[in-house]
Design a protein around this motif. Structure first.
Motif, short mmCIF file in Angstrom:
data_model
loop_
_atom_site.label_atom_id
_atom_site.label_comp_id
_atom_site.label_asym_id
_atom_site.label_seq_id
_atom_site.Cartn_x
_atom_site.Cartn_y
_atom_site.Cartn_z
N VAL A 25 0.83 -1.21 0.00
CA VAL A 25 0.00 0.00 0.00
C VAL A 25 0.86 1.26 0.00
CG1 VAL A 25 -1.65 1.34 1.37
CG2 VAL A 25 -2.00 -1.12 1.04
N ILE A 26 1.85 1.33 0.90
CA ILE A 26 2.71 2.51 0.96
C ILE A 26 3.61 2.60 -0.27
CG2 ILE A 26 4.45 3.73 2.33
CD1 ILE A 26 1.57 3.53 3.51
N GLY A 27 4.02 1.45 -0.79
CA GLY A 27 4.80 1.44 -2.03
C GLY A 27 4.02 2.02 -3.19
N CYS A 28 2.70 1.82 -3.18
CA CYS A 28 1.84 2.40 -4.22
C CYS A 28 1.86 3.93 -4.14
CB CYS A 28 0.42 1.87 -4.07
SG CYS A 28 -0.72 2.38 -5.37
N ALA A 206 13.44 -2.37 0.29
CA ALA A 206 13.02 -1.52 -0.83
C ALA A 206 12.28 -2.33 -1.88
CB ALA A 206 14.24 -0.83 -1.44
N ALA A 207 12.70 -3.56 -2.12
CA ALA A 207 12.04 -4.41 -3.11
C ALA A 207 10.60 -4.70 -2.71
CB ALA A 207 12.82 -5.71 -3.28
N LEU A 208 10.37 -4.89 -1.42
CA LEU A 208 9.01 -5.17 -0.94
C LEU A 208 8.12 -3.94 -1.07
CD1 LEU A 208 7.46 -7.56 0.20
CD2 LEU A 208 8.02 -6.78 2.49
N LEU A 209 8.70 -2.76 -1.10
CA LEU A 209 7.93 -1.53 -1.32
C LEU A 209 7.66 -1.27 -2.80
CD1 LEU A 209 9.72 0.73 1.30
CD2 LEU A 209 7.26 0.33 1.25
N ILE A 210 8.61 -1.61 -3.65
CA ILE A 210 8.53 -1.26 -5.07
C ILE A 210 7.79 -2.31 -5.90
CG2 ILE A 210 9.89 -0.82 -7.14
CD1 ILE A 210 12.10 0.27 -5.26
N ILE A 211 8.14 -3.59 -5.73
CA ILE A 211 7.67 -4.62 -6.65
C ILE A 211 6.15 -4.81 -6.63
CG2 ILE A 211 7.81 -7.08 -7.22
CD1 ILE A 211 10.71 -7.05 -6.31
N PRO A 212 5.48 -4.91 -5.46
CA PRO A 212 4.02 -5.08 -5.49
C PRO A 212 3.29 -3.94 -6.21
CG PRO A 212 4.86 -5.63 -3.33
CD PRO A 212 6.00 -5.00 -4.07
N ALA A 213 3.74 -2.70 -6.01
CA ALA A 213 3.09 -1.56 -6.65
C ALA A 213 3.25 -1.61 -8.17
CB ALA A 213 3.67 -0.25 -6.10
N VAL A 214 4.45 -1.93 -8.63
CA VAL A 214 4.68 -2.03 -10.07
C VAL A 214 3.87 -3.18 -10.66
CG1 VAL A 214 6.42 -2.41 -11.84
CG2 VAL A 214 6.98 -1.02 -9.85
N SER A 230 -1.92 -3.79 -5.01
CA SER A 230 -0.56 -3.73 -4.49
C SER A 230 -0.49 -4.35 -3.10
CB SER A 230 -0.07 -2.28 -4.45
OG SER A 230 1.26 -2.20 -4.03
N GLY A 231 -1.49 -4.06 -2.26
CA GLY A 231 -1.54 -4.66 -0.93
C GLY A 231 -1.70 -6.18 -1.00
N LEU A 232 -2.54 -6.64 -1.95
CA LEU A 232 -2.75 -8.08 -2.10
C LEU A 232 -1.49 -8.78 -2.59
CD1 LEU A 232 -6.34 -8.18 -3.66
CD2 LEU A 232 -5.67 -8.79 -1.33
N CYS A 263 8.13 -13.00 -8.68
CA CYS A 263 7.36 -13.93 -9.53
C CYS A 263 6.01 -13.33 -9.89
CB CYS A 263 7.17 -15.27 -8.82
SG CYS A 263 8.68 -16.23 -8.61
N TRP A 264 5.35 -12.68 -8.91
CA TRP A 264 4.09 -12.00 -9.21
C TRP A 264 4.32 -10.91 -10.27
CZ3 TRP A 264 1.99 -15.77 -7.45
CH2 TRP A 264 1.82 -16.12 -6.13
N PHE A 265 5.46 -10.22 -10.17
CA PHE A 265 5.76 -9.17 -11.14
C PHE A 265 5.92 -9.74 -12.55
CE2 PHE A 265 9.20 -7.13 -13.57
CZ PHE A 265 8.55 -5.95 -13.90
#
Length: 305
Positions: A25-28, A206-214, A230-232, A263-265
């Motif tokens: 969420v915050i990465g978004c 940093a990866a956990l903040l960036i990758i889900p949002a992207v 992104s949170g999911l 992998c999700w990315f």
């Protein structure tokens, strides 16, 4: 090794899941603020604060080390802003400088601590790459509580975040202070970083903040659904990464969480319904066929005329 079926294992799973959701969420927010690199710089800036927090009391105490990390991260953020405003150095260059200097300072202090009596047993090395399995129940409570607070701030202020990120001038016009929103944004970013470094480490946070949002960006054009997606993605990475790490002896939890998020990315990159490579290829192919058919019809009409 973390036992997935144990009582402590279930609590660690819950905490990494909540951490993944909060980070996504915050990465978004960081993605739309175009400060993804900021999360990387501030994650590395947390290390000297962790070590100083340990040196202050001489024992590993998570709340004290989190406070030290938060102070170190805030100092790093303020220095980035000061360098950018008082010189011709661009923001990304300032972030690179702070990242390198603070992380180097942290490694130097960590080396000093490890050479002292009992330093090798301090467990501070786990803050570099993370070690979720080493968390005790009090650590899980602290981490989970702060992550839930971050999520609460993001959900309650959804409309304000949307105005702040996409139309700052209008937000100011209706009385929403950009300075206050920037302060809140920095506070929640710092909070997510400092609660996540024990699980995934300062390098991988940093990866956990960036990758889900992207990853979420490939599935929707809506800010609301991107925030949810992104949170999911972050939460799913926390669950899967924690579970996989329990399958082998000594397997680190943090790296597996980040690998799972990656992998999700990859799946999103190829199959995302909005910007996925396969979808874009099919759309381009359909447009070419449509253009060829239109051109053929025009030629037939010209020949018939």
């Amino acid at each position: 090794m973390l036992n997935f079926l144990s009582y402590n294992g279930q609590w660690v799973l819950l905490s990494t899941t909540i951490l993944g959701i909060a980070s996504g969420v915050i990465g978004c927010l960081a993605y739309w603020k175009k400060q993804s690199l900021m999360s990387d710089a501030l994650s590395h800036a947390a290390l000297p604060g962790v070590v100083i927090g340990f040196l202050m009391i001489g024992v590993k105490n998570l709340p004290v080390m989190i406070a030290g990390a938060a102070a170190s991260v805030l100092l790093g953020a303020l220095l980035i802003q000061w360098i950018r405003s008082s010189s011709r150095i661009k923001e990304d260059t300032a972030m690179g400088i702070i990242l390198s200097v603070f992380f180097g300072l942290g490694i130097m202090l960590l080396t000093f601590v490890n050479r002292t009596a009992g330093g090798n047993q301090s467990g501070l090395d786990s803050f570099i790459f993370g070690q979720a399995a080493a968390m005790v129940m009090s650590d899980v409570y602290t981490m989970g509580g702060l992550a839930l607070l971050v999520l609460l701030i993001a959900v309650i202020g959804f409309k304000e975040w949307k105005l702040y990120l996409f139309d700052g001038a209008f937000a100011q016009g209706i009385g929403l202070s950009n300075r206050i929103m920037s302060s809140i944004y920095l506070a929640v970013l710092v909070m997510v970083i400092v609660i996540g470094i024990q699980a995934v480490g300062v390098i991988l946070m940093a990866a956990l903040l960036i990758i889900p949002a992207v990853s979420a960006r490939y599935w929707t054009n809506s800010f609301k659904w991107m925030l949810i997606g992104s949170g999911l993605f972050g939460g799913a990475a926390g669950i899967a990464g924690t579970y996989i790490s329990t399958l082998g002896k000594g397997w680190p939890t943090g790296p597996f969480i980040v690998i799972t998020a990656s992998c999700w990315f990859v799946v999103s990159l190829f199959f995302g319904v909005k910007k996925g490579l396969i979808v874009m290829y099919l759309q381009h192919r359909a447009q070419k066929k449509s253009y060829a058919a239109t051109l053929s019809n025009k030629q037939r009409m010209a020949e018939g005329g």
